[in-house]
Structure formats: C-alpha cells, structure tokens
Scaffold this active site. Structure first.
Site, PDB file in Angstrom:
ATOM      1  N   ALA A 127       4.079  -3.201   3.692  1.00  0.00           N
ATOM      2  CA  ALA A 127       2.639  -3.468   3.693  1.00  0.00           C
ATOM      3  C   ALA A 127       2.175  -4.119   2.395  1.00  0.00           C
ATOM      4  O   ALA A 127       1.012  -4.502   2.269  1.00  0.00           O
ATOM      5  CB  ALA A 127       1.863  -2.175   3.927  1.00  0.00           C
ATOM      6  N   ASN A 195      -1.496   3.918  -0.737  1.00  0.00           N
ATOM      7  CA  ASN A 195      -0.055   4.133  -0.842  1.00  0.00           C
ATOM      8  C   ASN A 195       0.647   2.895  -1.381  1.00  0.00           C
ATOM      9  O   ASN A 195       1.679   2.999  -2.046  1.00  0.00           O
ATOM     10  CB  ASN A 195       0.517   4.504   0.534  1.00  0.00           C
ATOM     11  CG  ASN A 195       0.306   5.969   0.864  1.00  0.00           C
ATOM     12  OD1 ASN A 195       0.599   6.854   0.075  1.00  0.00           O
ATOM     13  ND2 ASN A 195      -0.225   6.224   2.053  1.00  0.00           N
ATOM     14  N   HIS A 225      -4.796  -6.952  -0.502  1.00  0.00           N
ATOM     15  CA  HIS A 225      -4.238  -6.507  -1.784  1.00  0.00           C
ATOM     16  C   HIS A 225      -3.771  -7.730  -2.572  1.00  0.00           C
ATOM     17  O   HIS A 225      -3.029  -8.567  -2.050  1.00  0.00           O
ATOM     18  CB  HIS A 225      -3.047  -5.573  -1.567  1.00  0.00           C
ATOM     19  CG  HIS A 225      -3.329  -4.448  -0.623  1.00  0.00           C
ATOM     20  ND1 HIS A 225      -4.190  -3.416  -0.911  1.00  0.00           N
ATOM     21  CD2 HIS A 225      -2.853  -4.189   0.628  1.00  0.00           C
ATOM     22  CE1 HIS A 225      -4.242  -2.574   0.101  1.00  0.00           C
ATOM     23  NE2 HIS A 225      -3.433  -3.032   1.054  1.00  0.00           N
TER      24      HIS A 225
END
Length: 274
Positions: A127, A195, A225
């Site tokens: 991710a 996370n 992100h």
C-alpha cells in the site's frame, strides 16, 4: 519458505472482514503451493457467512486454535487484537503476515518473540510504494524521511484521534491538518490509519526520525501518501493514491492485494523486490 518443499503451505486468516475476505477468496481461487485451512474472527458466524460462496470453505475456529493448525497466519484483525494473534503464532515458530505496522511499533517485543521461537513477521507493504528503495538507502546513510498523508474526510472519521477529540470532518470545506510529528506519535494517535507510516519508519531511519503529516482533505477521493527521502545514495520523492474500499474507507483496496502478493512471495520460484 522453500519452493523445493512440495508440501502445501497451510494458511490461516485471523480477522475476516474487509481485508481477510479478499485474501481468503484469493486462496480459495488458488494460490500455487498454498491452501486456506482455517479462519478465526471476532464473529465466527459472520466468518462462516463470508465464505458462503467459497469453493472449499475453511474451518472456522476459535482464535486460540489457529496457530496449531497452520504454517502461515495472515493477521487482518483490529489493532487491539494484534497481540492475541501474533504471540501464539510466533511462539510456535509460524510465519505471521500482517499490515499492522502501527501494532509492531507499539509492541516491539514481538520481534524478540519471533527471534526466540524461529518465527517470522512479514509486514506487507504494497500500500506504500518505494520501500525497497528506502530499505536500500538505509544500508547507507539517510538524512531525512518525510511523509504527507492526505485522505478524504470519510476515510478518517473513525480514526481514534478524531473520535477522542470530537472533530467534525464531514462539514469541512478546506484541507485540515490533523497531525504533525513523528511516525511513532502518528501510529499512537491513528493506529488504524497510518500503518503505511509505521512501515516507512521500520524500513528507514526509524519511526522517531520519520516525519509525518496527516490531513483530512475534502478535495481528495483517494487515500494519498507522498514520501520524500534524502540519503547519501539517492534522493527520491514518491506518491501513491489508493482507492478506498466501500466497506471501510480508511482501508485502500490495494491493502488486501498487498497481503496476497506477500503470501505469493513465500512460495514462488522468482521473487521480485527485496
């Protein structure tokens, strides 16, 4: 895990919701060298229901039984249940595949448990792109690592920090910075939402030296992100925009796929990436 060993790798899943069901379905459809043997969940009846369309539904067992039945445990449980899954698995020398980087930061003793019992923790990181480069740079000298996370407000309304501080995100019309500090501090305040920041800290200069910002941004439709790394070997900037899941907007669709990729890397003859 060694491909030379012809025995099927027995896989168990702890937590059978947004991530676990997708991983389970992939195993049921067929991952070479692996079979889904058992599943546990906070709601055993719901877990059974979630396998109603599986070709070969796995056993549904109590949490304490799982580690004794399988070789690999995929941990997809809520953050507060992490240790209840991880300790029995690693104490028995099993492989634990997880996305819970924040839980690892909060419970660093889990690494010693794995070491002492010849277990292994595999932190699935699909991710967040670029962690191979971060890990490589960490073999030299990294000067700085920063990460800016921007999520749609709906992806953050259930965040621990937002709930505890009674922050109304639904009515905001401009980007709102919720946090600025270290990745370790962010993992404490947003244990289920960053996370990826915890993974970045573990891969690079450490969670205390990794700088993090978290924004609720109504202009975003994806969990975004952006990381910047400055090292003696390279400087790089990377951005990923993850599509939120319908069931849990705080979790990107790519998260479950990251776990599936990590599982496949345990048995394939060619593994791409460190």
């Amino acid at each position: 895990m060694n491909q030379a060993c012809k025995k099927q790798i027995k896989v168990g899943i702890a937590g059978f919701g947004t991530i676990g069901k997708v991983v389970g379905k992939a195993l049921d459809s067929g991952i070479e060298g692996m079979e889904l043997v058992a599943v546990t969940s906070g709601n055993l009846d719901k877990a059974r229901s979630n396998m109603s369309d599986f070709t070969s539904p796995a056993m549904v067992v109590e949490a304490g039984e799982l580690a004794g039945l399988v070789d690999v445990i995929v941990e997809c449980a809520p953050t507060q249940a992490f240790m209840d899954v991880a300790v029995p698995a690693l104490s028995k020398g099993k492989v634990l595949v997880t996305v819970s980087g924040a839980a690892i930061l909060e419970n660093p003793q889990i690494i010693d448990i794995a070491r002492e019992s010849s277990g292994q923790i595999v932190l699935a990181t699909g991710a967040l792109l670029g962690l191979d480069a971060v890990r490589a740079a960490a073999e030299g000298t990294i000067h700085s690592v920063t990460m800016v996370t921007r999520k749609p407000p709906t992806s953050l309304i259930k965040a621990k920090y937002v709930i505890e501080n009674n922050i109304d995100l639904i009515s905001i019309s401009e980007p709102l910075r919720l946090f600025k500090g270290s990745a370790r501090e962010g993992a404490v305040k947003f244990p289920s939402n960053v996370n990826v920041a915890a993974a970045l800290g573990l891969a690079g200069v450490g969670a205390d030296e990794t700088e993090l910002e978290i924004w609720a941004d109504p202009s975003k439709t994806r969990n975004t992100h952006k990381i910047r790394v400055d090292a003696d070997s390279a400087s790089f900037e990377l951005t990923i925009e993850n599509v939120p899941t319908v069931e849990n907007p705080g979790t990107g669709r790519i998260t479950a796929l990251s776990v599936i990729a990590a599982l496949k890397s345990l048995s394939v003859p060619l593994r791409v990436g460190s």
